[in-house]
Design a protein around this motif. Structure first.
Motif, PDB file in Angstrom:
ATOM      1  N   ARG A 549      -4.817  -8.059  10.642  1.00 17.26           N
ATOM      2  CA  ARG A 549      -3.594  -8.828  10.743  1.00 17.26           C
ATOM      3  C   ARG A 549      -2.475  -7.965  11.326  1.00 17.26           C
ATOM      4  O   ARG A 549      -2.437  -6.750  11.162  1.00 17.26           O
ATOM      5  N   ASN A 550      -1.548  -8.648  12.019  1.00 15.10           N
ATOM      6  CA  ASN A 550      -0.336  -8.025  12.556  1.00 15.10           C
ATOM      7  C   ASN A 550      -0.643  -6.797  13.438  1.00 15.10           C
ATOM      8  O   ASN A 550      -0.093  -5.722  13.251  1.00 15.10           O
ATOM      9  N   THR A 613       1.697 -15.701  17.737  1.00 15.77           N
ATOM     10  CA  THR A 613       1.014 -16.222  16.544  1.00 15.77           C
ATOM     11  C   THR A 613      -0.086 -17.169  16.988  1.00 15.77           C
ATOM     12  O   THR A 613       0.131 -18.057  17.825  1.00 15.77           O
ATOM     13  N   GLU A 624      -4.010 -18.246  10.220  1.00 13.47           N
ATOM     14  CA  GLU A 624      -3.193 -17.752  11.322  1.00 13.47           C
ATOM     15  C   GLU A 624      -3.126 -16.232  11.285  1.00 13.47           C
ATOM     16  O   GLU A 624      -3.379 -15.594  10.267  1.00 13.47           O
ATOM     17  N   ASN A 625      -2.742 -15.688  12.453  1.00 11.11           N
ATOM     18  CA  ASN A 625      -2.605 -14.230  12.602  1.00 11.11           C
ATOM     19  C   ASN A 625      -1.529 -13.972  13.643  1.00 11.11           C
ATOM     20  O   ASN A 625      -1.213 -14.842  14.464  1.00 11.11           O
ATOM     21  N   GLN A 626      -0.959 -12.786  13.602  1.00 12.85           N
ATOM     22  CA  GLN A 626       0.101 -12.428  14.533  1.00 12.85           C
ATOM     23  C   GLN A 626      -0.291 -11.166  15.307  1.00 12.85           C
ATOM     24  O   GLN A 626      -0.955 -10.269  14.787  1.00 12.85           O
TER      25      GLN A 626
END
Length: 1164
Positions: A549-550, A613, A624-626
């Protein structure tokens, strides 16, 4: 300068900024999954070929742009990928290939191609399920089908698999269950199916040979390995045999058979002598592919060694040697004459009949050969004949495949690599020599073991979805297809109404969870088989993100970039992208969203930085993921290294100046010939340049400057050409042998980038100066063959030196020797001289003739001499050296001299007459040595040559010294040429005299001397005495006394005058008065005022005496010692005495002093 326009943009898809996330992936069990493998496929990115895996460059670990499957897969793989997309089975993202490489004419490194192939295979491979979800087994590692093991080691048969739950393993051997528990030597590794057979406690490995197959099973199905054929390596001993000598006629063909013992794998064959010296092979003698040694024609030198076949076995690392063959060659010329070896028609010279070619292998005019697709085709033709035939290869109806064909074994073998069906057809070899030619036709048939067209892939479905498994293969002959499920034939499996078999395809409709299983497809023909596992998994899974993630992804400005959002779900989720929290979906313009959910930014700009995103949604939920995107400036080399040409020993500097994004760490490295450059003591690597000191030949090559950051790199290449001395010529050969000439031919060596300008041919002979090389001739650098003109009776050996602008090569290895026949000398010795070493001899010398002018054995010299201009007979003597001394000769007499060369074949031409001289002696004194003094400033000397020079005058030596009374100056020496007979010198002062000594010189030395002195200058005595007396105390006292007496005299004269005046004395004189005498007309003296004056004409001399100069009327001149007297009346009754001494006027003695006392007495 070669600019590599390839610029790396490993950041096109970004660099994973959090390596800890990668470690997390590995911890979750996905570290070895094809997802991670696909991440590693970013090796061909944005036109740059990144370094191979073993290069620890800055690009390693950099996440590059994702590959688009639809762009890189084959048409079949594309179709399969489209089917997978249609089934909406979400797979993880993959790297994009990006633009075509801009490195024109260059291929990616092999490691890159291998990694790219692995990437493509993974893209077209099975769909992966996250390991935390239930799934059937999958085989991940297994041994090769033909598994050959070393009998000295333990046996290892690999089989590894994954699944959830973890699978269990069992084995079959020769299609029967292999009970591992019953054999104490056999064990299975923990959490693996790998078999280990241990022989440390005994046992024979051969007992375990057979066919093995591994089964991996869990509750969702069973996966199978290939059928693994286990064989133990063998290296049997050579059978003992006694080999008789092989008798063969010179010029006949011969085959020495090897027949190695059958080994597993087959041994490597090579031929050596029994003393382990390699057998030299060429187009006449060579080894065939079957290991036999073929002689196209046997020659006499072939029996100088024996021949032993050797077999090297790979696994045991042993070499076995067969008993050696010995040859007995029957010949018409039993002697190995060098002149015959170099004869232009060697075979006829040795009595060997020339023959047309005939084939030794293969036999006959035609044969056939079968090869499997993908293997190497090796065609071989070995021919006999005299002279040795040349072999050429052709393909009927077409050309040889230039990209795959290469010639081996002196053109006797043709190898075509990676054979395909289009390589089938008829090939023929043509063997030819000057006697004729023959051909052999080989018909090539290409067969094929099965190979995949569509390999079945794992199928992941949601309940109620449809799908299919495809197993399509090709081969020659056409392979058959057999389906199995969980290791059992499909026909034996329980019926499944949702499953339909249609040849090479299984179709699934409205699948349910009960349809989960592992299917096997086995396709085979007579040349082999293929086995593939593919599972069917039915899952109900909400969306989930598979990447960390991120993530922070950094990319290079203006590059195409793809942002991936790997996810999984069943049914397949839909994916949408948003930027910086904006509500609109990103698609269109500079953005493009692919069906697999990846977001492509066609050209990354600074304003594209931000937070992106991705949202995955299906009926079971959403995830979801960014991704944080940063855009960086590219790395560019703005001053690139340039191609350079340098001489050996000079200094070279290669520039490499770089601009880069300041937030990225820059690393500049160098490659040489595409390998990492080792910077040694002679190199200096700086931030913007590479300097090479003392350039050597090994420094030549391409130099690549790599400017790298963690995101991209720029490359620039330059080539350094080193000008070096040429390599030595080789393979010297003598042909066209004649009595006075020979043709020398050589093969030029490498010119090392500086063209060869000249060849210097040198020779050495073994009679006069063995081991000493002399220049023979010089030829232009464009030739490699020349006619050499030779002298008689010289045993020549030649070598060649190549010359270019840098320098000279090392000499070539010498040629064989060639001796010319003898003849009488054609010249006589040079530099004949006759010179005396003593006054009564004459030494006759000359320069001895060398080997090329001797023309025969026992070279000697006939020396003749006689006195010049006489009619006496010639004296002569025979001399073996280079000098002869004639004794008892007169001093420096001319002689006529002749020196004639002679050897055992006769005398040389009539020699020229040379004039020599006997020894010299010292010369006599120069004649008429004269000294003149024209004035007080210079002295002239003249002389004549000696009456008896007794040799060649080499000059004159003049020695002179100045003297003045008892004082003598420093001797001065002057040397004159033999032609000089005059000399003028400047006087150092006007009063000194000079003593001169003159002698003549010859080479013996200086002879008798002539001596003269310079004339005395005026007033020499006065000058000499003044210097000695004037400073003495007694002289000063004396002068004072004289002054007092003069004063008294003047007083007396005054008194006398006052008494009377004149004294007649004329009648008393015997000598008339001089014209200057002061007198009256009547002849008497008149003591007037003149008499009261001081005495005239006197001065003090150097020694303190008074010298009368020019007055004739002084009292000093009258009488001696004051004997003159006056009478009573005062008249003078003495006689005038005028004393004149020639020697005094020449300065040899001082004048006598006049006594003032006498004068006073006379006056009184």
């Amino acid at each position: 300068m070669r600019r590599l326009a390839a610029r790396g943009a490993a950041g096109d898809a970004g660099e994973a900024a959090a390596p800890a996330a990668d470690r997390t992936d590995c911890a979750r069990g996905r570290g070895r999954s094809p997802w991670r493998l696909i991440d590693l496929c970013a090796i061909w990115d944005s036109g740059v070929v990144l370094p191979a895996a073993d290069w620890k460059g800055p690009s390693s670990g950099v996440a590059g742009r994702r590959l688009n499957k639809a762009e890189v897969l084959s048409s079949v793989q594309k179709a399969q990928f489209q089917r997978l997309e249609a089934a909406r089975l979400r797979g993880p993202g993959s790297r994009e290939r990006g633009p075509v490489l801009r490195m024109a004419g260059q291929q990616p490194p092999p490691g890159v191609l291998a990694a790219l192939l692995l990437c493509l295979l993974s893209l077209g491979g099975a769909i992966e399920i996250p390991m935390d979800l239930s799934q059937p087994p999958t085989i991940t590692k297994q041994s090769v089908k033909d598994h050959i093991v070393d009998p000295r080691d333990n046996i290892l048969i690999e089989c590894e698999a994954k699944g959830n739950p973890a699978p269990s393993f069992h084995w079959t051997r020769n299609s029967r269950f292999f009970n591992i528990a019953k054999d104490p030597r056999v064990s299975m590794r923990r959490r693996s199916g790998t078999l280990v057979i241990d022989f440390r406690s005994g046992g024979r490995p051969e007992e375990y040979e057979g066919e093995y197959q591994c089964f991996a099973r869990n509750k969702f199905g069973t996966a199978l390995s290939n059928r693994i054929r286990l064989q133990v390596s063998k290296s049997p001993l050579w059978p003992k045999e006694n080999l008789d000598p092989v008798v063969v006629q010179e010029g006949a063909p011969l085959t020495l058979q090897c027949n190695p013992p059958p080994g597993l794998p087959s041994p490597v064959i090579f031929w050596m002598s029994s003393s382990m010296e390699p057998i030299t092979q060429d187009k006449r003698v060579s080894q065939g592919h079957n290991g036999d040694l073929y002689f196209s024609s046997v020659m006499l030198p072939d029996m100088q060694t024996d021949y032993s076949c050797n077999a090297r076995f790979h696994f045991t690392h042993t070499i076995q040697q067969k008993n050696a063959f010995t040859l007995k060659v029957l010949t018409n010329h039993p002697y190995n004459d060098s002149s015959l070896r170099n004869h232009p028609d060697m075979y006829s010279a040795r009595g060997v009949a020339e023959r047309t070619p005939s084939f030794m292998y293969p036999q006959g005019t035609a044969s056939s050969q079968m090869v499997l697709r993908g293997m190497d085709l090796l065609l071989e033709c070995i021919a006999s004949g005299v002279p040795t035939p040349d072999i050429a290869w052709y393909k009927k109806g077409g050309d040889l495949p230039s990209d795959k064909a290469k010639f081996e074994n002196f053109n006797k073998a043709l190898r075509i690599t990676n054979v395909s069906e289009e390589d089938s057809g008829e090939y023929f070899c043509l063997a030819s020599n000057k006697m004729g030619s023959i051909r052999h036709t080989i018909s090539v048939r290409v067969k094929a073991a099965p190979y995949w067209l569509d390999e079945p892939k794992n199928l992941i479905l949601a309940p109620g979805e449809d799908g299919r498994l495809v197993c399509r293969a090709s081969g020659n002959p056409k392979p058959t297809v057999q389906w199995m499920v969980n290791g059992e034939p499909l026909q034996s499996a329980p019926p499944n109404p949702n499953r339909e078999v249609a040849g090479d395809t299984i179709i699934f409709r409205d699948t349910q969870i009960s349809s989960r299983a592992v299917y096997q497809c086995n396709t085979s023909n007579e040349h082999g088989y293929l086995l593939a596992n593919a599972f069917v998994s039915v899952l109900d899974v909400p969306p989930r993100m598979l990447s960390p993630r991120n993530q922070l992804i950094r990319v290079i400005l203006y590059n195409r970039t793809r942002l991936d959002c790997p996810f999984f779900g069943s049914p397949i989720p839909t994916l949408r992208w948003f930027k910086n929290g904006q509500g609109s979906n990103l698609d269109g313009g500079n953005y493009h969203v692919y069906e697999n959910g990846s977001l492509e930014i066609k050209m990354t700009r600074k304003e594209d930085q931000g937070i992106y995103t991705c949202v995955a949604t299906n009926i079971l939920g959403k995830a979801e993921n960014q991704v944080h995107l940063e855009v960086k400036d590219p790395t560019r080399i703005y001053r690139m290294p340039e191609d350079q040409v340098a001489k050996r020993g000079t200094t070279v500097q290669l520039e490499c100046r770089v601009k880069h994004d300041p937030s990225l760490k820059l690393t500049v490295s160098w490659l040489k010939d595409d390998e990492p450059l080792y910077v040694g003591n002679r190199m200096k690597k700086e931030d913007e340049s590479l300097t090479i000191f003392g350039v050597a030949e090994r420094d030549q090559g391409s130099y690549t400057c790599i400017a790298s950051t963690e995101l991209d790199q720029d490359l620039a290449k330059a080539y350094l050409t080193v000008l070096g001395r040429p390599d030595r010529p080789r393979d010297l050969e003598l042909t066209d042998l004649a009595e006075r000439s020979v043709r020398l031919t050589w093969i030029p060596g490498d010119d090392n980038n500086s063209p060869i300008t000249d060849y210097v041919v040198q020779f050495e002979e073994d009679q006069f100066q063995p081991g000493v090389w002399h220049d023979h001739s010089k030829f232009p650098g464009s030739v490699n063959s020349a006619i050499l003109h030779l002298s008689p009776y010289v045993n020549y050996q030649f070598r060649v030196i190549a010359v270019n602008e840098v320098g000279s090569s090392h000499p070539s290895l010498p040629s064989e020797r060639y001796r010319t026949s003898g003849a009488p000398p054609e010249s006589n010795p040079a530099d004949v001289k006759g010179e005396g070493t003593r006054k009564n001899n004459m030494e006759i010398t000359w320069t001895p003739m060398n080997a090329t002018s001797a023309f025969g054995p026992n070279l000697r010299y006939i020396v003749k001499w006689r006195r010049r201009e006489t009619r006496e007979a010639w004296s002569n003597v025979t001399v073996w050296g280079s000098r002869h001394v004639v004794g008892q000769t007169p001093v420096y007499v001319p002689y006529e001299i002749r020196v004639q060369a002679e050897n055992d074949f006769g005398k040389g031409p009539e020699p020229d007459t040379v004039i020599g001289y006997s020894g010299e002696d010292l010369p006599s004194a120069p004649r008429r040595f004269r000294v003149r003094q024209p004035n007080l400033e210079m002295i002239h000397l003249e002389w004549d040559h000696p009456e008896h020079p007794n040799g060649i005058l080499t000059g004159y030596t003049l020695k002179y010294v100045a003297f003045n009374g008892t004082k003598v100056g420093k001797q001065i020496v002057e040397n004159f040429s033999p032609n000089q007979t005059k000399f003028t010198m400047q006087r150092a002062d006007p009063v000194s005299r000079y003593r001169f000594t003159l002698s003549a010189r010859t080479q013996v030395g200086s002879g008798e001397a002539a001596t003269e002195e310079s004339p005395a200058p005026p007033n020499e005595a006065y000058t000499n005495n003044q210097a000695d007396i004037a400073t003495q105390g007694w002289f000063i006292g004396l002068m004072c006394a004289i002054a007092l007496l003069v004063l008294i005299l003047l007083i007396v004269c005054f008194i006398k005058r006052s008494r009377g005046g004149k004294y007649p004395v004329r009648e008393k004189k015997d000598v008339p008065l001089g014209p200057e005498d002061p007198k009256e007309e009547d002849g008497s003296f008149d003591y007037s005022d003149e008499d009261n004056k001081p005495l005239q004409g006197s001065q003090t001399s150097l020694d303190g005496t008074i010298k009368q100069q020019e007055s004739d009327d002084s009292l000093v001149d009258y009488g001696e010692g004051g004997e003159g007297q006056f009478n009573e009346d005062g008249s003078f009754i003495g006689q005038y005495t005028v004393k004149k001494d020639k020697e005094e006027t020449e300065g040899n003695e001082s004048s006598e002093a006049t006594s003032p006392v006498n004068a006073i007495y006379s006056l009184a």
